[in-house]
Scaffold this motif. Structure first.
Motif, PDB file in Angstrom:
ATOM      1  N   ALA A 147       0.879  -1.174   0.000  1.00 46.14           N
ATOM      2  CA  ALA A 147       0.000   0.000   0.000  1.00 46.14           C
ATOM      3  C   ALA A 147       0.909   1.214   0.000  1.00 46.14           C
ATOM      4  CB  ALA A 147      -0.872  -0.009   1.250  1.00 46.14           C
ATOM      5  N   ASN A 171      -1.229  -1.293  -4.373  1.00 40.12           N
ATOM      6  CA  ASN A 171      -2.360  -0.391  -4.519  1.00 40.12           C
ATOM      7  C   ASN A 171      -2.061   0.990  -3.956  1.00 40.12           C
ATOM      8  OD1 ASN A 171      -2.855  -1.953  -2.041  1.00 40.12           O
ATOM      9  ND2 ASN A 171      -4.646  -0.652  -1.863  1.00 40.12           N
ATOM     10  N   ASP A 172      -2.520   1.963  -4.733  1.00 37.42           N
ATOM     11  CA  ASP A 172      -2.323   3.361  -4.381  1.00 37.42           C
ATOM     12  C   ASP A 172      -3.452   3.751  -3.441  1.00 37.42           C
ATOM     13  OD1 ASP A 172      -2.276   6.091  -4.213  1.00 37.42           O
ATOM     14  OD2 ASP A 172      -1.857   6.410  -6.334  1.00 37.42           O
ATOM     15  N   ALA A 178     -10.118   2.702  -3.398  1.00 44.59           N
ATOM     16  CA  ALA A 178      -9.036   1.709  -3.403  1.00 44.59           C
ATOM     17  C   ALA A 178      -8.486   1.597  -1.995  1.00 44.59           C
ATOM     18  CB  ALA A 178      -7.941   2.124  -4.365  1.00 44.59           C
ATOM     19  N   GLY A 179      -8.154   0.399  -1.638  1.00 43.97           N
ATOM     20  CA  GLY A 179      -7.432   0.210  -0.391  1.00 43.97           C
ATOM     21  C   GLY A 179      -8.303   0.183   0.846  1.00 43.97           C
ATOM     22  N   ASN A 185     -11.102  -2.407  -4.925  1.00 43.62           N
ATOM     23  CA  ASN A 185      -9.681  -2.087  -4.895  1.00 43.62           C
ATOM     24  C   ASN A 185      -9.185  -1.848  -6.323  1.00 43.62           C
ATOM     25  OD1 ASN A 185      -7.277  -1.595  -3.603  1.00 43.62           O
ATOM     26  ND2 ASN A 185      -7.049  -3.649  -2.766  1.00 43.62           N
ATOM     27  N   LEU A 186      -8.145  -1.064  -6.413  1.00 42.40           N
ATOM     28  CA  LEU A 186      -7.487  -0.763  -7.696  1.00 42.40           C
ATOM     29  C   LEU A 186      -6.068  -1.265  -7.545  1.00 42.40           C
ATOM     30  CD1 LEU A 186      -7.988   2.927  -8.917  1.00 42.40           C
ATOM     31  CD2 LEU A 186      -8.221   0.837 -10.279  1.00 42.40           C
ATOM     32  N   ILE A 187      -5.763  -2.340  -8.243  1.00 44.36           N
ATOM     33  CA  ILE A 187      -4.436  -2.930  -7.993  1.00 44.36           C
ATOM     34  C   ILE A 187      -3.615  -3.114  -9.268  1.00 44.36           C
ATOM     35  CG2 ILE A 187      -5.274  -4.186  -5.965  1.00 44.36           C
ATOM     36  CD1 ILE A 187      -4.980  -6.772  -7.779  1.00 44.36           C
ATOM     37  N   LYS A 188      -2.343  -3.241  -9.047  1.00 43.55           N
ATOM     38  CA  LYS A 188      -1.414  -3.670 -10.085  1.00 43.55           C
ATOM     39  C   LYS A 188      -0.710  -4.905  -9.542  1.00 43.55           C
ATOM     40  CE  LYS A 188      -0.456   0.904 -11.990  1.00 43.55           C
ATOM     41  NZ  LYS A 188      -1.324   1.785 -11.173  1.00 43.55           N
ATOM     42  N   GLU A 198      -2.252  -4.547 -14.847  1.00 47.52           N
ATOM     43  CA  GLU A 198      -3.079  -3.558 -14.174  1.00 47.52           C
ATOM     44  C   GLU A 198      -4.551  -3.924 -14.318  1.00 47.52           C
ATOM     45  OE1 GLU A 198      -1.723   0.309 -15.317  1.00 47.52           O
ATOM     46  OE2 GLU A 198      -3.396   1.271 -14.260  1.00 47.52           O
ATOM     47  N   LYS A 204     -13.125  -6.640  -4.048  1.00 46.59           N
ATOM     48  CA  LYS A 204     -11.991  -7.347  -3.453  1.00 46.59           C
ATOM     49  C   LYS A 204     -12.108  -8.857  -3.692  1.00 46.59           C
ATOM     50  CE  LYS A 204     -10.450  -3.707  -0.407  1.00 46.59           C
ATOM     51  NZ  LYS A 204     -10.270  -3.118   0.920  1.00 46.59           N
TER      52      LYS A 204
END
Ligand code: C5P
Length: 224
Positions: A147, A171-172, A178-179, A185-188, A198, A204
């Motif tokens: 994070a 994740n930003d 996100a988070g 969530n917005l993840i890479k 991406e 989740k």
């Protein structure tokens, strides 16, 4: 038919934040809800895995069908449980937000306020994932989370190297939805070879499925 892709595979998941006591009534904590880790544990159970969930304090109800649920409070308690359970785990996913520091001295009695400043001295916690990386067994897959509030990719890639991981989910946490504590969530997904995948904003639970799909496919996970 049920998805049996993890039948007989032991999966260790950590979730939520650790809490580090200051005195009998106070602690240092963080904003992790445990939702991402619990979603991963639930998804692994639905695929037939033997899932051990090690969790810091969380308002969530542990998913049904776990092999074991191990509640912990501090980072050091989490480390004891995780190092023990990782021994025979094929996949270890560390979604927990582990505190980096604990109070050097924990007061026996509730600290009384006065008119002066109060100084807390903090000592470094062990890095559980780093320890797991050092002990990583042949065929074991280690997935970390990162994070970040700045330099997401760069920081995440450095962690893959330093902690000897196979994947890191970055994740930003400055992005809305996100988070911490959100349902989405917005993840890479960053692999050891540096490749990055991406994903769009997803629940989740959906992301848990994607992460497990990648691990199973790319690491050729079968019962061992
Ligand atoms: O270094 P950072 O805390 O950003 O790394 C995040 C990853 O490392 C997460 O997967 C987290 O669970 C793990 N970690 C840990 N022990 C710590 C700190 C982080 O296992 N003391």
């Amino acid at each position: 038919k049920e998805n049996e892709s993890l039948r007989g595979v032991k999966v260790l998941v950590t979730a939520a934040g650790t809490v580090e006591p200051i005195d009998p009534v106070r602690y240092i904590g963080n904003r992790s809800s445990g939702k991402m880790g619990y979603a991963i544990a639930a998804e692994a159970v639905s695929r037939g895995a033997d899932v051990v969930l090690v969790s810091g304090p969380s308002a969530l109800i542990p998913p049904e069908g776990l092999k074991e649920f191990i509640p912990v409070e501090s980072a050091r308690e989490m480390m004891d449980a995780v190092l023990r359970e990782a021994e025979d785990s094929r996949i270890v996913i560390k979604a927990a937000a582990v505190a980096d520091y604990h109070a050097k001295e924990v007061a026996d009695q509730k600290i009384k306020k006065n008119d002066k400043e109060l100084t807390l001295v903090l000592e470094k916690n062990p890095d559980i994932l780093f320890e797991l990386g050092k002990r990583k067994k042949e065929g074991q897959v280690l997935v970390g989370f990162a994070a970040e509030t700045q330099n997401l990719i760069e920081n995440a890639k450095a962690k893959v190297e330093k902690k000897n991981l196979d994947y890191i989910v970055a994740n930003d946490v400055t992005k809305p939805q996100a988070g911490f504590n959100s349902e989405t969530n917005l993840i890479k997904l960053i692999r050891r070879d540096g490749s990055i995948e991406e994903f769009p904003l997803l629940s989740k639970r959906e992301l848990a499925g994607i992460i497990l799909d990648r691990v199973i496919e790319e690491k050729k996970i079968q019962k061992i």
